[in-house]
Design a protein around this motif. Structure first.
Motif, mmCIF file in Angstrom:
data_model
loop_
_atom_site.group_PDB
_atom_site.id
_atom_site.type_symbol
_atom_site.label_atom_id
_atom_site.label_comp_id
_atom_site.label_asym_id
_atom_site.label_seq_id
_atom_site.Cartn_x
_atom_site.Cartn_y
_atom_site.Cartn_z
ATOM 1 N N LEU A 111 3.558 -13.378 25.589
ATOM 2 C CA LEU A 111 4.872 -13.791 26.057
ATOM 3 C C LEU A 111 5.932 -13.212 25.141
ATOM 4 C CD1 LEU A 111 6.961 -15.544 27.617
ATOM 5 C CD2 LEU A 111 6.391 -17.404 26.015
ATOM 6 N N GLY A 112 6.873 -12.498 25.719
ATOM 7 C CA GLY A 112 8.043 -12.022 24.992
ATOM 8 C C GLY A 112 9.282 -12.620 25.627
ATOM 9 N N ALA A 113 10.105 -13.303 24.830
ATOM 10 C CA ALA A 113 11.299 -13.952 25.355
ATOM 11 C C ALA A 113 12.498 -13.619 24.489
ATOM 12 C CB ALA A 113 11.097 -15.469 25.406
ATOM 13 N N LYS A 114 13.609 -13.322 25.153
ATOM 14 C CA LYS A 114 14.882 -13.019 24.504
ATOM 15 C C LYS A 114 14.797 -11.793 23.602
ATOM 16 C CE LYS A 114 18.907 -15.241 22.546
ATOM 17 N NZ LYS A 114 19.470 -16.401 21.876
ATOM 18 N N THR A 115 14.354 -10.683 24.167
ATOM 19 C CA THR A 115 14.358 -9.397 23.469
ATOM 20 C C THR A 115 15.780 -8.839 23.538
ATOM 21 O OG1 THR A 115 12.087 -9.016 24.194
ATOM 22 C CG2 THR A 115 13.304 -7.111 23.376
ATOM 23 N N VAL A 116 16.345 -8.465 22.389
ATOM 24 C CA VAL A 116 17.727 -7.989 22.352
ATOM 25 C C VAL A 116 17.807 -6.592 21.737
ATOM 26 C CG1 VAL A 116 18.647 -10.339 22.262
ATOM 27 C CG2 VAL A 116 18.255 -9.083 20.130
ATOM 28 N N GLU A 117 18.986 -5.982 21.861
ATOM 29 C CA GLU A 117 19.205 -4.645 21.312
ATOM 30 C C GLU A 117 18.895 -4.612 19.816
ATOM 31 O OE1 GLU A 117 23.243 -3.665 22.176
ATOM 32 O OE2 GLU A 117 22.873 -3.453 24.318
ATOM 33 N N LEU A 118 18.447 -3.448 19.364
ATOM 34 C CA LEU A 118 18.123 -3.271 17.954
ATOM 35 C C LEU A 118 19.366 -3.383 17.077
ATOM 36 C CD1 LEU A 118 15.760 -2.736 16.077
ATOM 37 C CD2 LEU A 118 16.090 -0.303 16.452
ATOM 38 N N GLY A 119 20.454 -2.779 17.524
ATOM 39 C CA GLY A 119 21.706 -2.922 16.805
ATOM 40 C C GLY A 119 21.935 -1.925 15.675
ATOM 41 N N VAL A 120 21.030 -0.971 15.488
ATOM 42 C CA VAL A 120 21.202 0.081 14.490
ATOM 43 C C VAL A 120 20.802 1.413 15.108
ATOM 44 C CG1 VAL A 120 20.802 -1.422 12.502
ATOM 45 C CG2 VAL A 120 18.891 -0.227 13.525
ATOM 46 N N THR A 121 21.183 2.496 14.480
ATOM 47 C CA THR A 121 20.850 3.824 14.967
ATOM 48 C C THR A 121 19.637 4.358 14.227
ATOM 49 O OG1 THR A 121 23.128 4.266 15.505
ATOM 50 C CG2 THR A 121 21.697 6.171 15.268
ATOM 51 N N ILE A 166 -2.603 -7.548 31.389
ATOM 52 C CA ILE A 166 -3.102 -8.679 32.172
ATOM 53 C C ILE A 166 -2.361 -9.958 31.765
ATOM 54 C CG2 ILE A 166 -5.155 -10.049 32.721
ATOM 55 C CD1 ILE A 166 -6.764 -7.527 31.615
ATOM 56 N N GLY A 167 -1.680 -10.578 32.712
ATOM 57 C CA GLY A 167 -1.088 -11.893 32.483
ATOM 58 C C GLY A 167 0.012 -11.958 31.434
ATOM 59 N N ASN A 168 0.724 -10.873 31.202
ATOM 60 C CA ASN A 168 1.814 -10.864 30.230
ATOM 61 C C ASN A 168 3.126 -11.248 30.907
ATOM 62 O OD1 ASN A 168 0.406 -9.566 27.808
ATOM 63 N ND2 ASN A 168 -0.048 -8.134 29.453
ATOM 64 N N VAL A 169 4.053 -11.815 30.110
ATOM 65 C CA VAL A 169 5.336 -12.262 30.659
ATOM 66 C C VAL A 169 6.474 -11.784 29.772
ATOM 67 C CG1 VAL A 169 6.754 -14.283 31.219
ATOM 68 C CG2 VAL A 169 4.299 -14.319 31.694
ATOM 69 N N ALA A 170 7.486 -11.195 30.410
ATOM 70 C CA ALA A 170 8.741 -10.847 29.746
ATOM 71 C C ALA A 170 9.819 -11.748 30.338
ATOM 72 C CB ALA A 170 9.085 -9.380 29.980
ATOM 73 N N ALA A 171 10.488 -12.528 29.486
ATOM 74 C CA ALA A 171 11.482 -13.487 29.978
ATOM 75 C C ALA A 171 12.793 -13.349 29.204
ATOM 76 C CB ALA A 171 10.947 -14.909 29.819
ATOM 77 N N GLY A 172 13.888 -13.242 29.924
ATOM 78 C CA GLY A 172 15.200 -13.289 29.315
ATOM 79 C C GLY A 172 15.559 -12.118 28.427
ATOM 80 N N ASN A 179 -0.181 -13.781 22.181
ATOM 81 C CA ASN A 179 0.866 -13.753 21.161
ATOM 82 C C ASN A 179 2.191 -14.145 21.805
ATOM 83 O OD1 ASN A 179 -0.601 -12.396 18.798
ATOM 84 N ND2 ASN A 179 -1.043 -11.057 20.518
ATOM 85 N N VAL A 180 3.093 -14.699 20.989
ATOM 86 C CA VAL A 180 4.423 -15.085 21.457
ATOM 87 C C VAL A 180 5.462 -14.425 20.566
ATOM 88 C CG1 VAL A 180 6.041 -16.994 21.795
ATOM 89 C CG2 VAL A 180 3.621 -17.309 22.335
ATOM 90 N N ALA A 181 6.442 -13.788 21.175
ATOM 91 C CA ALA A 181 7.557 -13.197 20.442
ATOM 92 C C ALA A 181 8.851 -13.763 21.024
ATOM 93 C CB ALA A 181 7.536 -11.682 20.565
ATOM 94 N N PHE A 182 9.710 -14.302 20.148
ATOM 95 C CA PHE A 182 10.951 -14.928 20.594
ATOM 96 C C PHE A 182 12.129 -14.434 19.784
ATOM 97 C CE2 PHE A 182 14.161 -18.277 20.141
ATOM 98 C CZ PHE A 182 14.561 -18.384 21.467
ATOM 99 N N TYR A 183 13.171 -14.057 20.488
ATOM 100 C CA TYR A 183 14.429 -13.580 19.905
ATOM 101 C C TYR A 183 14.172 -12.481 18.881
ATOM 102 C CZ TYR A 183 19.272 -13.654 18.305
ATOM 103 O OH TYR A 183 20.557 -13.302 17.984
ATOM 104 N N THR A 184 13.720 -11.357 19.401
ATOM 105 C CA THR A 184 13.378 -10.204 18.563
ATOM 106 C C THR A 184 14.267 -9.023 18.925
ATOM 107 O OG1 THR A 184 11.648 -9.531 20.111
ATOM 108 C CG2 THR A 184 10.990 -10.960 18.282
ATOM 109 N N ARG A 185 14.421 -8.078 17.983
ATOM 110 C CA ARG A 185 15.275 -6.904 18.178
ATOM 111 C C ARG A 185 14.410 -5.661 18.401
ATOM 112 N NH1 ARG A 185 20.365 -7.786 17.341
ATOM 113 N NH2 ARG A 185 21.022 -9.647 16.231
ATOM 114 N N GLY A 186 14.821 -4.838 19.363
ATOM 115 C CA GLY A 186 14.091 -3.606 19.648
ATOM 116 C C GLY A 186 12.895 -3.855 20.544
ATOM 117 N N HIS A 187 12.201 -2.768 20.882
ATOM 118 C CA HIS A 187 11.002 -2.900 21.715
ATOM 119 C C HIS A 187 10.049 -3.907 21.069
ATOM 120 C CE1 HIS A 187 12.398 0.433 24.026
ATOM 121 N NE2 HIS A 187 12.097 1.367 23.139
ATOM 122 N N CYS A 188 9.310 -4.613 21.888
ATOM 123 C CA CYS A 188 8.495 -5.703 21.339
ATOM 124 C C CYS A 188 6.996 -5.380 21.370
ATOM 125 C CB CYS A 188 8.807 -6.980 22.107
ATOM 126 S SG CYS A 188 8.212 -8.467 21.304
#
Length: 126
Positions: free
Chosen positions: A60-70, A101-107, A34-43
């Motif tokens: 692959l998870g790329a560009k994971t950013v803060e959730l931005g809400v409480t 196995i073989g997972n990647v977190a980028a950026g 699976n590929v996740a790109f530019y997502t908010r919160g834990h992925c």
């Protein structure tokens, strides 16, 4: 819950406003390619610590950013003085009894991999 033939595979998750693939109190699931790109919160997540024998492979998870809400969870801001808060991570692992196995977190904006082990025998398990 045991789910021995369940498969989450070959998905693209883009610009999600809250998280990606969450395994919650489930066992024996395969999360593959699976590929996740530019997502908010834990992925990619094992959420409670009670999850067992799940296989996360070649994701692959790329560009994971803060959730931005409480929301009162570790990937949202609710106590600005707690350094563990607002740490959205690409892979949030709460149980070591899974396969990675073989997972990647980028950026990731904050954390690529966060291992936050919990005592699954505890009656206070979230």
């Amino acid at each position: 819950t045991d789910c021995p033939h369940s498969l989450v595979s070959k998905n693209v998750i883009q610009e999600s406003n809250q998280r990606c693939i969450i395994i919650h109190k489930s066992n024996d699931i395969t999360i593959d390619d699976n590929v996740a790109f530019y997502t908010r919160g834990h992925c990619f997540v094992t959420e409670t610590g009670a999850e067992r024998r799940n296989t996360f492979s070649n994701n692959l998870g790329a560009k994971t950013v803060e959730l931005g809400v409480t929301l009162g969870q570790s990937d949202s801001t609710f106590d600005v003085n707690d350094p563990r808060q607002n740490l959205a991570s690409t892979f949030w692992v709460r149980s070591a009894e899974n396969y990675w196995i073989g997972n990647v977190a980028a950026g990731a904006q904050k954390v690529g991999w966060w291992f936050e082990m919990v005592d699954s025998s505890s009656p206070q398990l979230p």
